[in-house]
Design a protein around this motif. Structure first.
Motif, PDB file in Angstrom:
ATOM      1  N   ASP A 184      55.063  18.843  -2.897  1.00 16.66           N
ATOM      2  CA  ASP A 184      54.179  19.781  -2.209  1.00 16.66           C
ATOM      3  C   ASP A 184      52.758  19.220  -2.237  1.00 16.66           C
ATOM      4  O   ASP A 184      52.030  19.358  -3.219  1.00 16.66           O
ATOM      5  CB  ASP A 184      54.243  21.148  -2.891  1.00 16.66           C
ATOM      6  N   VAL A 209      49.944  20.049  -0.729  1.00 15.58           N
ATOM      7  CA  VAL A 209      48.844  20.992  -0.886  1.00 15.58           C
ATOM      8  C   VAL A 209      48.716  21.420  -2.346  1.00 15.58           C
ATOM      9  O   VAL A 209      47.618  21.437  -2.911  1.00 15.58           O
ATOM     10  CB  VAL A 209      49.024  22.214   0.042  1.00 15.58           C
ATOM     11  N   TRP A 210      49.830  21.748  -2.973  1.00  9.17           N
ATOM     12  CA  TRP A 210      49.798  22.151  -4.370  1.00  9.17           C
ATOM     13  C   TRP A 210      49.218  21.030  -5.238  1.00  9.17           C
ATOM     14  O   TRP A 210      48.383  21.275  -6.105  1.00  9.17           O
ATOM     15  CB  TRP A 210      51.202  22.526  -4.856  1.00  9.17           C
ATOM     16  N   TYR A 246      42.791  30.035  -1.873  1.00  8.27           N
ATOM     17  CA  TYR A 246      43.888  29.332  -1.206  1.00  8.27           C
ATOM     18  C   TYR A 246      44.977  30.321  -0.785  1.00  8.27           C
ATOM     19  O   TYR A 246      45.449  30.293   0.351  1.00  8.27           O
ATOM     20  CB  TYR A 246      44.497  28.246  -2.096  1.00  8.27           C
ATOM     21  N   GLU A 247      45.383  31.165  -1.719  1.00 14.12           N
ATOM     22  CA  GLU A 247      46.472  32.113  -1.431  1.00 14.12           C
ATOM     23  C   GLU A 247      46.094  33.076  -0.315  1.00 14.12           C
ATOM     24  O   GLU A 247      46.909  33.384   0.555  1.00 14.12           O
ATOM     25  CB  GLU A 247      46.862  32.874  -2.698  1.00 14.12           C
ATOM     26  N   LYS A 248      44.849  33.521  -0.297  1.00 13.27           N
ATOM     27  CA  LYS A 248      44.397  34.444   0.752  1.00 13.27           C
ATOM     28  C   LYS A 248      44.391  33.744   2.107  1.00 13.27           C
ATOM     29  O   LYS A 248      44.845  34.285   3.113  1.00 13.27           O
ATOM     30  CB  LYS A 248      43.006  34.969   0.419  1.00 13.27           C
ATOM     31  N   ARG A 249      43.881  32.535   2.131  1.00 11.48           N
ATOM     32  CA  ARG A 249      43.761  31.796   3.391  1.00 11.48           C
ATOM     33  C   ARG A 249      45.124  31.397   3.953  1.00 11.48           C
ATOM     34  O   ARG A 249      45.348  31.413   5.147  1.00 11.48           O
ATOM     35  CB  ARG A 249      42.896  30.563   3.186  1.00 11.48           C
ATOM     36  N   HIS A 250      46.047  31.010   3.069  1.00 12.99           N
ATOM     37  CA  HIS A 250      47.330  30.481   3.529  1.00 12.99           C
ATOM     38  C   HIS A 250      48.479  31.472   3.401  1.00 12.99           C
ATOM     39  O   HIS A 250      49.604  31.154   3.793  1.00 12.99           O
ATOM     40  CB  HIS A 250      47.651  29.184   2.789  1.00 12.99           C
ATOM     41  N   GLY A 251      48.219  32.624   2.809  1.00 11.33           N
ATOM     42  CA  GLY A 251      49.228  33.667   2.718  1.00 11.33           C
ATOM     43  C   GLY A 251      50.412  33.314   1.843  1.00 11.33           C
ATOM     44  O   GLY A 251      51.511  33.829   2.019  1.00 11.33           O
ATOM     45  N   LYS A 252      50.227  32.394   0.909  1.00 10.45           N
ATOM     46  CA  LYS A 252      51.301  32.077  -0.030  1.00 10.45           C
ATOM     47  C   LYS A 252      50.712  31.681  -1.365  1.00 10.45           C
ATOM     48  O   LYS A 252      49.557  31.261  -1.444  1.00 10.45           O
ATOM     49  CB  LYS A 252      52.206  30.955   0.504  1.00 10.45           C
ATOM     50  N   ILE A 265      49.905  29.486  -4.481  1.00  9.23           N
ATOM     51  CA  ILE A 265      49.774  28.055  -4.725  1.00  9.23           C
ATOM     52  C   ILE A 265      50.295  27.713  -6.109  1.00  9.23           C
ATOM     53  O   ILE A 265      50.945  26.732  -6.310  1.00  9.23           O
ATOM     54  CB  ILE A 265      48.315  27.571  -4.528  1.00  9.23           C
TER      55      ILE A 265
END
Length: 185
Positions: free
Chosen positions: A132, A134-135, A176-182, A184
């Motif tokens: 992953d 991004v992670w 990150y989680e807010k922007r990408h909806g998942k 991290i």
């Protein structure tokens, strides 16, 4: 392990740390290390290929000691702020040794090795994160950024510094989680 081998190994490491505290790695010779450890060169070479091999071995031990003393490695995913606090407290427990081993040309090796070690801890438990991208970027940013910020602000109140670094890690995760909806981590 044979007691004589352990004693020789300890003598080599102690002599190296003493020399390393006084001079850069590149200036240490096998000859002077052997004189200080009261061994001959063939004994040294039966344990290590060269000075760099010895240094790498001690660096690995220091990093293992830091990462193995993290009591809640799962916090990296569940509670990054707490994980950050544990990591820096573990780092501080090895501060004297790491300041010697990772000085001069080796200065940035510590954070790189810690990042690698932490990621391997995570990959053992969560193998899906290995690929992953991004992670890996976000975690690398948190580890590298926190470390360098820590190093530049060591003279202040340590509890405040570690607390702020933990808070920043949580903020990065949240953004990150807010922007990408998942999630991290």
């Amino acid at each position: 392990m044979d007691l004589r081998i352990e004693k020789t190994e300890r003598g080599i490491k102690n002599a190296f740390i003493e020399l390393r505290s006084k001079k850069p790695l590149e200036k240490i010779t096998v000859r002077e290390l052997c004189e200080l450890a009261c061994i001959n060169k063939s004994t040294f070479y039966s344990h290590y290929r060269d000075i760099y091999d010895l240094s790498d071995s001690l660096e690995d031990e220091a990093v293992r000691s830091i990462t193995n003393s993290i009591s809640h490695p799962e916090y990296i995913m569940e509670n990054p702020a707490e994980f950050t606090k544990e990591l820096f407290l573990a780092y501080l427990s090895q501060n004297s040794l790491t300041m010697i081993l990772f000085s001069g040309s080796r200065r940035n090796h510590l954070v790189d090795r810690i990042e690698t070690s932490i990621k391997e801890m995570v990959f053992r438990k969560y193998p899906g994160y290995r690929d992953d991208m991004v992670w890996n970027i976000v975690l690398g940013y948190c580890i590298q950024g926190a470390y360098h910020t820590f190093q530049r602000n060591r003279e202040g109140d340590m509890d405040t510094l570690i607390g702020v670094l933990g808070d920043i890690t949580e903020v990065v995760k949240g953004v990150y989680e807010k922007r990408h909806g998942k999630e991290i981590f």
